[in-house]
Design an enzyme around this catalytic site. Structure first.
Site, mmCIF file in Angstrom:
data_model
loop_
_atom_site.group_PDB
_atom_site.id
_atom_site.type_symbol
_atom_site.label_atom_id
_atom_site.label_comp_id
_atom_site.label_asym_id
_atom_site.label_seq_id
_atom_site.Cartn_x
_atom_site.Cartn_y
_atom_site.Cartn_z
ATOM 1 N N HIS A 52 0.831 -1.202 0.000
ATOM 2 C CA HIS A 52 0.000 0.000 0.000
ATOM 3 C C HIS A 52 0.874 1.264 0.000
ATOM 4 O O HIS A 52 0.688 2.163 -0.808
ATOM 5 C CB HIS A 52 -0.917 -0.025 1.232
ATOM 6 C CG HIS A 52 -1.755 1.211 1.414
ATOM 7 N ND1 HIS A 52 -3.125 1.186 1.323
ATOM 8 C CD2 HIS A 52 -1.417 2.493 1.669
ATOM 9 C CE1 HIS A 52 -3.588 2.414 1.524
ATOM 10 N NE2 HIS A 52 -2.568 3.231 1.747
ATOM 11 N N GLU A 53 1.848 1.296 0.916
ATOM 12 C CA GLU A 53 2.699 2.487 1.008
ATOM 13 C C GLU A 53 3.586 2.622 -0.232
ATOM 14 O O GLU A 53 3.871 3.735 -0.668
ATOM 15 C CB GLU A 53 3.552 2.446 2.284
ATOM 16 C CG GLU A 53 2.747 2.411 3.584
ATOM 17 C CD GLU A 53 1.697 3.509 3.705
ATOM 18 O OE1 GLU A 53 1.949 4.649 3.265
ATOM 19 O OE2 GLU A 53 0.600 3.231 4.236
ATOM 20 N N HIS A 56 1.787 4.483 -2.924
ATOM 21 C CA HIS A 56 1.921 5.932 -2.754
ATOM 22 C C HIS A 56 3.282 6.384 -3.280
ATOM 23 O O HIS A 56 3.391 7.362 -4.001
ATOM 24 C CB HIS A 56 1.866 6.311 -1.261
ATOM 25 C CG HIS A 56 0.497 6.247 -0.647
ATOM 26 N ND1 HIS A 56 -0.578 6.926 -1.164
ATOM 27 C CD2 HIS A 56 0.041 5.607 0.456
ATOM 28 C CE1 HIS A 56 -1.643 6.688 -0.395
ATOM 29 N NE2 HIS A 56 -1.291 5.890 0.587
HETATM 30 ZN ZN LIG Z 1 -2.392 5.231 2.150
#
Ligand SMILES: [Zn+2]
Ligand SMILES: [Zn+2]
Length: 133
Positions: A52-53, A56
Site C-alpha cells: 500500500h505504502e 503511494h
Molecule cells: Zn495510504
C-alpha cells in the site's frame, strides 16, 4: 518485486505510529511502518501494508495519482494486491470507562467517573442506568 522497479529510499519501523500501519513521507520519500503490526497480525498483513505504502511512493515519484481516491492508486493497489486499509491495531490500554444507557431511547454514553445517576436524565428525559459495573 511486485512493482518491478526499485525502491531507492529508506524504510524503517517507527514505534511512534499508533493506529496507522504505515506512512509515506511526501517530502523525504521515506516509509515508516508500525512494528506493532507483527504483534497482532501475521507477516502477510505487513506485506499488504508495505505494498500500500509503495503504491503511494511509486506513483508520487512518477507524478501520477498517488492519493487514495485517485484511479491510478486504486488500480496499482489492486494490481499488486495491497491492503486498502490498515486493520485495526490494538489501542494502548485505556482507563476504565463507565457505560451508561438511557432506558427510554437506548442511547449510550461514556463517562470516566461514576456518577450518581438519580441526579441526571437523558436529553430525551429518560432515566439512565449503568451497563458496566
Ligand atoms: Zn495510504
Ligand atoms: Zn434517552
Amino acid at each position: 518485486m511486485y512493482f518491478d522497479k526499485p525502491f531507492l529510499h529508506q524504510a524503517s519501523f517507527n514505534k511512534r505510529l499508533k493506529t496507522t500501519g504505515g506512512r509515506y513521507h511526501l517530502s523525504s520519500h521515506q516509509l515508516d511502518f508500525n512494528p506493532a503490526i507483527l504483534d497482532v497480525y501475521d507477516e502477510e498483513v505487513l506485506i499488504g501494508i508495505i505494498k500500500h505504502e509503495l503504491c503511494h511512493y511509486h506513483l508520487h515519484i512518477e507524478n501520477r495519482g498517488y492519493k487514495h481516491k485517485e484511479k491510478e492508486f486504486k488500480e496499482l493497489l489492486k494490481q499488486v494486491d495491497g491492503l486498502r486499509f490498515t486493520p485495526q491495531l490494538r489501542e494502548p490500554p485505556e482507563r476504565k470507562v463507565y457505560l451508561i444507557e438511557c432506558s427510554k431511547c437506548k442511547k449510550t454514553f461514556q463517562r470516566k467517573k461514576r456518577l450518581n445517576l438519580s441526579k441526571y436524565r437523558c436529553q430525551c428525559g429518560g432515566k439512565l442506568h449503568y451497563l458496566s459495573k
